[in-house]
Design a protein around this motif. Structure first.
Motif, PDB file in Angstrom:
ATOM      1  N   PHE A  12     -25.316  35.856  36.085  1.00 58.83           N
ATOM      2  CA  PHE A  12     -25.058  36.411  37.415  1.00 58.83           C
ATOM      3  C   PHE A  12     -23.932  35.669  38.127  1.00 58.83           C
ATOM      4  O   PHE A  12     -23.237  36.223  38.943  1.00 58.83           O
ATOM      5  CB  PHE A  12     -26.326  36.331  38.269  1.00 58.83           C
ATOM      6  CG  PHE A  12     -27.291  37.441  37.987  1.00 58.83           C
ATOM      7  CD1 PHE A  12     -27.283  38.092  36.770  1.00 58.83           C
ATOM      8  CD2 PHE A  12     -28.202  37.831  38.949  1.00 58.83           C
ATOM      9  CE1 PHE A  12     -28.172  39.126  36.515  1.00 58.83           C
ATOM     10  CE2 PHE A  12     -29.100  38.863  38.702  1.00 58.83           C
ATOM     11  CZ  PHE A  12     -29.089  39.506  37.494  1.00 58.83           C
ATOM     12  N   ILE A  13     -23.779  34.405  37.762  1.00 60.01           N
ATOM     13  CA  ILE A  13     -22.808  33.564  38.457  1.00 60.01           C
ATOM     14  C   ILE A  13     -21.378  34.090  38.265  1.00 60.01           C
ATOM     15  O   ILE A  13     -20.525  33.939  39.124  1.00 60.01           O
ATOM     16  CB  ILE A  13     -22.964  32.095  37.963  1.00 60.01           C
ATOM     17  CG1 ILE A  13     -23.200  31.170  39.139  1.00 60.01           C
ATOM     18  CG2 ILE A  13     -21.743  31.579  37.242  1.00 60.01           C
ATOM     19  CD1 ILE A  13     -24.515  30.953  39.612  1.00 60.01           C
ATOM     20  N   ASN A  14     -21.124  34.706  37.113  1.00 62.59           N
ATOM     21  CA  ASN A  14     -19.756  35.151  36.804  1.00 62.59           C
ATOM     22  C   ASN A  14     -19.471  36.598  37.181  1.00 62.59           C
ATOM     23  O   ASN A  14     -18.399  37.107  36.883  1.00 62.59           O
ATOM     24  CB  ASN A  14     -19.476  34.991  35.312  1.00 62.59           C
ATOM     25  CG  ASN A  14     -19.438  33.535  34.917  1.00 62.59           C
ATOM     26  OD1 ASN A  14     -19.009  32.698  35.704  1.00 62.59           O
ATOM     27  ND2 ASN A  14     -19.912  33.225  33.727  1.00 62.59           N
ATOM     28  N   VAL A  15     -20.403  37.249  37.840  1.00 61.41           N
ATOM     29  CA  VAL A  15     -20.187  38.655  38.185  1.00 61.41           C
ATOM     30  C   VAL A  15     -18.892  38.811  38.982  1.00 61.41           C
ATOM     31  O   VAL A  15     -18.654  38.084  39.935  1.00 61.41           O
ATOM     32  CB  VAL A  15     -21.332  39.208  39.059  1.00 61.41           C
ATOM     33  CG1 VAL A  15     -21.115  40.691  39.302  1.00 61.41           C
ATOM     34  CG2 VAL A  15     -22.655  38.973  38.420  1.00 61.41           C
ATOM     35  N   GLY A  16     -18.096  39.742  38.566  1.00 60.65           N
ATOM     36  CA  GLY A  16     -16.873  40.018  39.315  1.00 60.65           C
ATOM     37  C   GLY A  16     -15.638  39.406  38.699  1.00 60.65           C
ATOM     38  O   GLY A  16     -14.529  39.627  39.177  1.00 60.65           O
ATOM     39  N   THR A  17     -15.820  38.646  37.615  1.00 62.27           N
ATOM     40  CA  THR A  17     -14.664  38.016  36.965  1.00 62.27           C
ATOM     41  C   THR A  17     -13.657  39.061  36.504  1.00 62.27           C
ATOM     42  O   THR A  17     -12.450  38.928  36.735  1.00 62.27           O
ATOM     43  CB  THR A  17     -15.113  37.173  35.756  1.00 62.27           C
ATOM     44  OG1 THR A  17     -16.170  36.315  36.193  1.00 62.27           O
ATOM     45  CG2 THR A  17     -13.982  36.318  35.238  1.00 62.27           C
ATOM     46  N   SER A  19     -13.287  42.204  37.572  1.00 56.82           N
ATOM     47  CA  SER A  19     -12.690  42.872  38.736  1.00 56.82           C
ATOM     48  C   SER A  19     -11.642  41.990  39.399  1.00 56.82           C
ATOM     49  O   SER A  19     -10.603  42.470  39.850  1.00 56.82           O
ATOM     50  CB  SER A  19     -13.772  43.226  39.758  1.00 56.82           C
ATOM     51  OG  SER A  19     -14.730  44.078  39.179  1.00 56.82           O
ATOM     52  N   SER A  20     -11.935  40.713  39.437  1.00 57.34           N
ATOM     53  CA  SER A  20     -11.010  39.758  40.036  1.00 57.34           C
ATOM     54  C   SER A  20      -9.715  39.674  39.225  1.00 57.34           C
ATOM     55  O   SER A  20      -8.614  39.680  39.782  1.00 57.34           O
ATOM     56  CB  SER A  20     -11.701  38.395  40.116  1.00 57.34           C
ATOM     57  OG  SER A  20     -10.791  37.397  40.443  1.00 57.34           O
ATOM     58  N   ILE A  41     -12.992  47.534  45.151  1.00 58.31           N
ATOM     59  CA  ILE A  41     -14.357  47.686  45.662  1.00 58.31           C
ATOM     60  C   ILE A  41     -15.185  48.506  44.669  1.00 58.31           C
ATOM     61  O   ILE A  41     -16.294  48.126  44.297  1.00 58.31           O
ATOM     62  CB  ILE A  41     -14.363  48.350  47.062  1.00 58.31           C
ATOM     63  CG1 ILE A  41     -13.760  47.406  48.104  1.00 58.31           C
ATOM     64  CG2 ILE A  41     -15.790  48.740  47.469  1.00 58.31           C
ATOM     65  CD1 ILE A  41     -13.561  48.036  49.483  1.00 58.31           C
ATOM     66  N   TYR A  44     -15.753  46.544  41.348  1.00 53.92           N
ATOM     67  CA  TYR A  44     -16.654  45.405  41.576  1.00 53.92           C
ATOM     68  C   TYR A  44     -18.100  45.882  41.717  1.00 53.92           C
ATOM     69  O   TYR A  44     -19.011  45.325  41.112  1.00 53.92           O
ATOM     70  CB  TYR A  44     -16.193  44.670  42.828  1.00 53.92           C
ATOM     71  CG  TYR A  44     -16.960  43.423  43.196  1.00 53.92           C
ATOM     72  CD1 TYR A  44     -17.257  42.439  42.251  1.00 53.92           C
ATOM     73  CD2 TYR A  44     -17.363  43.198  44.515  1.00 53.92           C
ATOM     74  CE1 TYR A  44     -17.935  41.285  42.615  1.00 53.92           C
ATOM     75  CE2 TYR A  44     -18.030  42.047  44.887  1.00 53.92           C
ATOM     76  CZ  TYR A  44     -18.314  41.091  43.941  1.00 53.92           C
ATOM     77  OH  TYR A  44     -18.985  39.955  44.308  1.00 53.92           O
ATOM     78  N   GLU A  45     -18.325  46.935  42.483  1.00 57.36           N
ATOM     79  CA  GLU A  45     -19.682  47.495  42.616  1.00 57.36           C
ATOM     80  C   GLU A  45     -20.223  47.899  41.241  1.00 57.36           C
ATOM     81  O   GLU A  45     -21.385  47.655  40.920  1.00 57.36           O
ATOM     82  CB  GLU A  45     -19.682  48.721  43.540  1.00 57.36           C
ATOM     83  CG  GLU A  45     -19.464  48.425  45.021  1.00 57.36           C
ATOM     84  CD  GLU A  45     -20.743  48.005  45.756  1.00 57.36           C
ATOM     85  OE1 GLU A  45     -21.741  47.654  45.092  1.00 57.36           O
ATOM     86  OE2 GLU A  45     -20.719  48.021  47.001  1.00 57.36           O
ATOM     87  N   MET A 100     -28.679  36.935  45.590  1.00 57.16           N
ATOM     88  CA  MET A 100     -27.242  36.694  45.719  1.00 57.16           C
ATOM     89  C   MET A 100     -26.573  37.742  46.605  1.00 57.16           C
ATOM     90  O   MET A 100     -25.356  37.845  46.661  1.00 57.16           O
ATOM     91  CB  MET A 100     -26.569  36.569  44.360  1.00 57.16           C
ATOM     92  CG  MET A 100     -26.800  37.700  43.421  1.00 57.16           C
ATOM     93  SD  MET A 100     -26.032  37.282  41.845  1.00 57.16           S
ATOM     94  CE  MET A 100     -25.385  38.867  41.422  1.00 57.16           C
ATOM     95  N   GLY A 101     -27.407  38.486  47.331  1.00 58.20           N
ATOM     96  CA  GLY A 101     -26.863  39.363  48.366  1.00 58.20           C
ATOM     97  C   GLY A 101     -26.596  40.778  47.923  1.00 58.20           C
ATOM     98  O   GLY A 101     -25.951  41.545  48.618  1.00 58.20           O
ATOM     99  N   PHE A 102     -27.123  41.143  46.731  1.00 65.61           N
ATOM    100  CA  PHE A 102     -26.934  42.512  46.250  1.00 65.61           C
ATOM    101  C   PHE A 102     -28.268  43.237  46.171  1.00 65.61           C
ATOM    102  O   PHE A 102     -29.310  42.660  46.364  1.00 65.61           O
ATOM    103  CB  PHE A 102     -26.250  42.501  44.881  1.00 65.61           C
ATOM    104  CG  PHE A 102     -24.906  41.868  44.919  1.00 65.61           C
ATOM    105  CD1 PHE A 102     -23.933  42.350  45.789  1.00 65.61           C
ATOM    106  CD2 PHE A 102     -24.600  40.781  44.126  1.00 65.61           C
ATOM    107  CE1 PHE A 102     -22.683  41.757  45.859  1.00 65.61           C
ATOM    108  CE2 PHE A 102     -23.346  40.176  44.186  1.00 65.61           C
ATOM    109  CZ  PHE A 102     -22.394  40.669  45.052  1.00 65.61           C
TER     110      PHE A 102
END
Ligand code: ADP
Ligand code: MG
Lengths: 140, 122
Positions: A12-17, A19-20, A41, A44-45, A100-102
């Motif tokens: 979970f820590i690397n989510v968005g790598t 997309s980034s 956006i 990433y979603e 983690m806010g999702f």
């Protein structure tokens, strides 16, 4: 221009790598800020969903003069009822994802709002395929 | 407000990004739920949050959010600070609660996002 990303599940820590990284590429290509923002956006979603609901998968992107096209494919549990999943507020997210806010159940809506075309196909027990398209020259 | 004056008002400190203290932000969004941030932030905001997680930085990066204020005295890990540095994002911390910090900024003229719900979305 095509690119491929593998998205790990569990981490979970690397989510968005992915997309980034893709966002950085779009910036380097000098694509307009609003378009970058909308595709970022949406992607990433979708990447978050792939990690928190489906244990990762792969992403293929293609940039042409007309459009940005992103395909996310996973081998997760699939979505049983797509209409229900699209409803704002509907979520099966785990506690870990919520911490983690999702998991507010707004991701699919948010993707739909930000891209020009969203196609989701899912087979229960086999996986989910999400296609996101944003057109490049339509608005100024 | 400038990032520097936001920092003064909230008696905050920098974790990184001090060099951007002269930059101006007009909007603020206060939230612990990153899903909401992704759905509702439209303007150039400072994000106030009590959530300390790498996804806060990632989310900010995706939305071009330039500054983050961590409230309630929570401490970000080195990894989080590194991510913020890499993304050119200002990361600050304050001891104030989310409510108090938001109130102080509102009182100083910062504006909130106008949230308009989609009729058939909720
Ligand atoms: N890739 C996926 N694999 C399996 N289920 C998914 C996937 N993407 C979305 N879903 C399902 O659709 C629901 C709604 O997704 P979304 O709107 O992004 O909300 P959230 O991610 O906050 O739960 C999820 O809770 C999940 O049940
Ligand atoms: Mg989601």
């Amino acid at each position: 221009m095509k690119m491929h990303y593998d998205v790990e599940g569990g981490e979970f820590i690397n989510v968005g790598t992915a997309s980034s990284q893709f966002k950085k590429t779009l910036k380097m290509l000098g694509i307009g800020a609003d378009i970058i923002r909308r595709i970022s956006i949406s992607m990433y979603e979708a990447e978050i969903n792939m990690v928190i609901h489906a244990n990762g998968g792969s992403i293929d992107t293609e940039i042409t003069p007309e459009r940005i096209h992103v395909v996310l494919q996973d081998q997760g549990p699939g979505i049983e009822n797509l209409d229900l999943a699209m409803k704002a507020g509907y979520s099966t997210a785990s506690r870990q994802a919520r911490e983690m806010g999702f998991g507010a159940g707004m991701g699919l809506q948010n993707m739909k709002r930000n891209c020009d075309e969203l196609q989701i196909s899912s087979v229960l027990g086999e996986g989910t395929r999400v296609e996101i398209t944003v057109y490049l020259n339509q608005e100024s | 407000m400038t990032i520097g004056s936001i920092k003064e008002c909230l008696e905050a400190h920098y974790y990184c990004g001090e060099e951007y203290q002269g930059d101006t932000l007009e909007y603020c969004y206060s939230c612990d739920l990153m899903s909401d941030v992704l759905a509702y932030v439209k303007n150039n905001v400072i994000l106030l949050t009590g959530l300390v997680h790498p996804q806060v930085i990632r989310t900010a990066e995706m939305l071009d959010i330039r500054a983050i204020m961590i409230v309630r005295g929570k401490r970000p890990s080195e990894e989080i600070i590194e991510m913020a540095k890499e993304g050119g994002i200002v990361l600050m911390g304050t001891r104030h609660s989310l409510f108090t910090a938001s109130g102080i900024l509102f009182g100083n003229g910062m504006r909130g996002e106008e949230i308009t719900h989609d009729e058939n979305a909720l």
